[in-house]
Design an enzyme around this catalytic site. Structure first.
Site, PDB file in Angstrom:
ATOM      1  N   ASN A 123      65.576  24.920 -18.923  1.00 45.32           N
ATOM      2  CA  ASN A 123      65.292  23.575 -18.423  1.00 45.32           C
ATOM      3  C   ASN A 123      64.636  23.558 -17.039  1.00 45.32           C
ATOM      4  O   ASN A 123      64.126  22.533 -16.603  1.00 45.32           O
ATOM      5  CB  ASN A 123      66.562  22.722 -18.387  1.00 45.32           C
ATOM      6  CG  ASN A 123      66.994  22.279 -19.780  1.00 45.32           C
ATOM      7  OD1 ASN A 123      68.165  22.054 -20.050  1.00 45.32           O
ATOM      8  ND2 ASN A 123      66.030  22.168 -20.684  1.00 45.32           N
TER       9      ASN A 123
ATOM     10  N   ASP B 146      70.902  16.086 -27.245  1.00 45.24           N
ATOM     11  CA  ASP B 146      69.448  15.999 -27.291  1.00 45.24           C
ATOM     12  C   ASP B 146      69.019  14.543 -27.503  1.00 45.24           C
ATOM     13  O   ASP B 146      69.736  13.774 -28.132  1.00 45.24           O
ATOM     14  CB  ASP B 146      68.939  16.880 -28.447  1.00 45.24           C
ATOM     15  CG  ASP B 146      67.444  17.098 -28.375  1.00 45.24           C
ATOM     16  OD1 ASP B 146      66.852  16.823 -27.307  1.00 45.24           O
ATOM     17  OD2 ASP B 146      66.859  17.521 -29.382  1.00 45.24           O
TER      18      ASP B 146
END
Lengths: 290, 274
Positions: free
Chosen positions: A114, A66
């Site tokens: 995503n 991340d």
């Protein structure tokens, strides 16, 4: 270049990572040497490696990568530049993990959620993925790494799938670290897929126990993650390996993914080795006495 | 003496800027340098048109056209440098359209010859794009990569000078830059490429030697081209320096002529080296 490491039977055993096969002890020691050999003299990382106990390595490390977007935002660059920079971190981490002697490394590259990102960002991610696979294949082979994809990869575009299949095919006989790339992956989706497979396999309700169920997961036959690393400081699991991380130690670092390097991974492993793992009991598990 | 002092001050200031300025400030600085370099380029171009342009004819709009072309050239340069430095998405298309509008206006309304209009558009490509790319190199790969690029150019320049002084026989481009020699250029190629390989293997652990050799050689060769290109421009304009901005050194364009051509090579290398 490097002599391939021989794992007994050539297959990862399906046991949870707290029991390390006797044969692996020797292998781990060799690997620490291998990692040390790759670090230039006087590099501070050498000190970190020497503190790591080779016989108590996590068998499986899973990472939530991340912070690419935040890294780019800090530099007032578009998000894709962060992803581009993140590749460097992937490369460093995969190589370090293999040299350290981890048995499995799982990176969360693209989640089922995503797809909600802007189309241009998704297509750049796919482009970077293809390019990474193409350029890293030799390095994977050199480091005896076996490449694997977990997730609903059949829903990715055909050219990406070709590239993935090629990498899986070419590294099939490698005996070193297993490198899982989670693509179009979701933890709940994986559980649903496993249930479907169990139904298709005709498993009767009373036949289904935890062990049997795990054999229907994408990670069938692999040890569960002992260590889950998340970069960029977020305290979330984000639908990642929900079943498998039941007893994983979670390590969160503020470091943004594109800045993540060898010493960050080593620090995470050291922090892991300092923890006391109990698996719900009250005494620490014998294999991981701190 | 002035040359030495101002050279040291300039080098120290550039180093300090690369090491200590925050990313955004450095980007603004790169854009500003691009604007200044464009201004110098446009003046040289205009002077050379007046001196030797077969197509030179006084513009219908007189001196106003000169001011306008300067303004458009510098503005386009600053805009392109900023667009690249911030990696903005759509604006390159917009800028090429603005450039077209300028050419149309200049040719139709001012009655300028197309060559003269087009020379203005070279400014953003020549000075704006490379400095924008330099800022991106710094933002994505840090000060080390930025210094590696600049150091490779400097190492190449100095080895050309010293090898040429010791072994130089055959002139490289006698009509443009009489002091440059083939031997010096080859010396720069060998030493500059070696430096790029040495620095590159430390900086990018995964880089291949072949890729770094290609990168180093491109930086040297393009650097020499940049050097000759600027010399040719000045010669055509009958100017020795691009301006008198830096005491003892001439203008900003004189300082960064090789870098302007080398930076895109480095930028492209970083983009394609996955």
């Amino acid at each position: 270049m490097r002599a391939p490491r021989a794992l007994p039977g050539g297959r990862l055993d399906a046991q949870v990572g707290n029991s390390i096969p006797v044969g692996a002890l020797r292998i781990c020691d060799v690997s620490l040497d291998q990692l040390l050999a790759s670090i230039p003299d006087g590099d501070p990382d050498e000190l970190l490696v020497r503190q790591i106990a080779g016989e108590r390595l996590p068998a499986h490390v899973a990472i939530i990568m991340d912070g690419n977007g935040r890294w780019a935002a800090q530099r007032h660059l578009p998000r894709v530049e962060g992803h581009r920079a993140g590749i460097e971190a992937v490369r460093d981490t995969v190589e370090t993990a293999a040299r350290l002697g981890l048995r499995v490394l799982t990176l969360y590259a693209f989640s089922v959620e995503n797809w909600k990102r802007p189309r241009a960002e998704v297509s750049t991610l796919m482009l970077l993925l293809k390019r990474y696979l193409r350029s890293e294949l030799n390095s994977l082979l050199r480091n005896d790494i076996r490449f694997n994809v977990i997730g609903r990869a059949h829903l990715l575009s055909a050219d990406v799938q070709d590239e993935l299949n090629l990498a899986v095919e070419r590294t099939r006989d490698n005996r070193g670290m297993l490198f899982n790339l989670a693509l179009n992956y979701g933890g709940r989706a994986e559980i649903v897929d496993a249930v479907r497979r169990a139904i298709v396999a005709g498993v009767a309700p009373e036949q289904l126990d935890e062990e049997r169920f795990a054999s229907f997961l994408y990670t069938a036959g692999q040890p569960d993650p002992d260590l889950l690393i998340r970069t960029s400081g977020e305290m979330r699991v984000s639908n990642y390996l929900l079943w498998q991380i039941a007893y994983a130690e979670i390590y969160v670092t503020e470091t943004l993914w594109p800045d993540f390097r060898r010493h960050h991974l080593l620090e995470a492993v050291l922090a892991y080795q300092k923890r006391e793992r109990r698996y719900g009991g009250i005494s620490p598990s014998p294999a991981v006495i701190g | 003496m002035i040359r030495l002092v101002s050279g040291v001050i300039l080098a120290a200031a550039a180093l300090a800027a690369i090491l200590f300025l925050p990313i955004v400030a450095l980007r603004v600085l790169a854009v500003a340098v691009a604007g200044l370099a464009a201004h110098e380029y446009l003046r040289i171009a205009e002077r050379s048109e007046e001196r030797e342009g077969p197509y030179f004819a006084p513009s219908r709009m007189g001196a106003a056209r000169s001011v306008l072309s300067q303004t458009v050239g510098v503005a386009l340069t600053v805009a392109l440098a900023a667009v690249i430095a911030w990696q903005l998405d759509v604006s390159v298309e917009l800028l090429s359209f603005v450039a077209l509008v300028w050419v149309v206006f200049d040719v139709l309304a001012c009655g300028t010859h197309i060559q003269r209009s087009a020379a203005v558009i070279v400014a953003p490509i020549y000075t704006g794009a490379p400095l924008g790319m330099l800022a991106v190199v710094h933002a994505t790969h840090g000060w080390r990569a930025t210094l590696m690029l600049i150091a490779t150019v400097i190492v190449s320049d100095s080895s050309q000078y010293y090898v040429g002084r010791s072994f130089g026989r055959r002139p490289l481009a006698p009509s443009i830059s009489p002091k440059k020699t083939v031997e010096g250029a080859l010396g720069g190629l060998v030493v500059g490429t070696a430096f790029a390989v040495l620095a590159g293997t430390r900086l990018f652990p995964d880089a291949t030697v072949a890729g770094l050799v290609l990168l180093g050689a491109s930086i040297v060769v393009l650097g020499i081209c940049g050097d000759l290109f600027e010399s040719r421009l000045k010669r055509a304009a009958g100017m020795k320096d691009s301006s008198a901005l830096i005491p003892g050194h001439g203008g900003i364009l004189d300082r960064i002529d090789a870098l302007l051509f080398a930076a895109p090579a480095f930028y492209v290398y970083l983009k394609v080296m996955p």
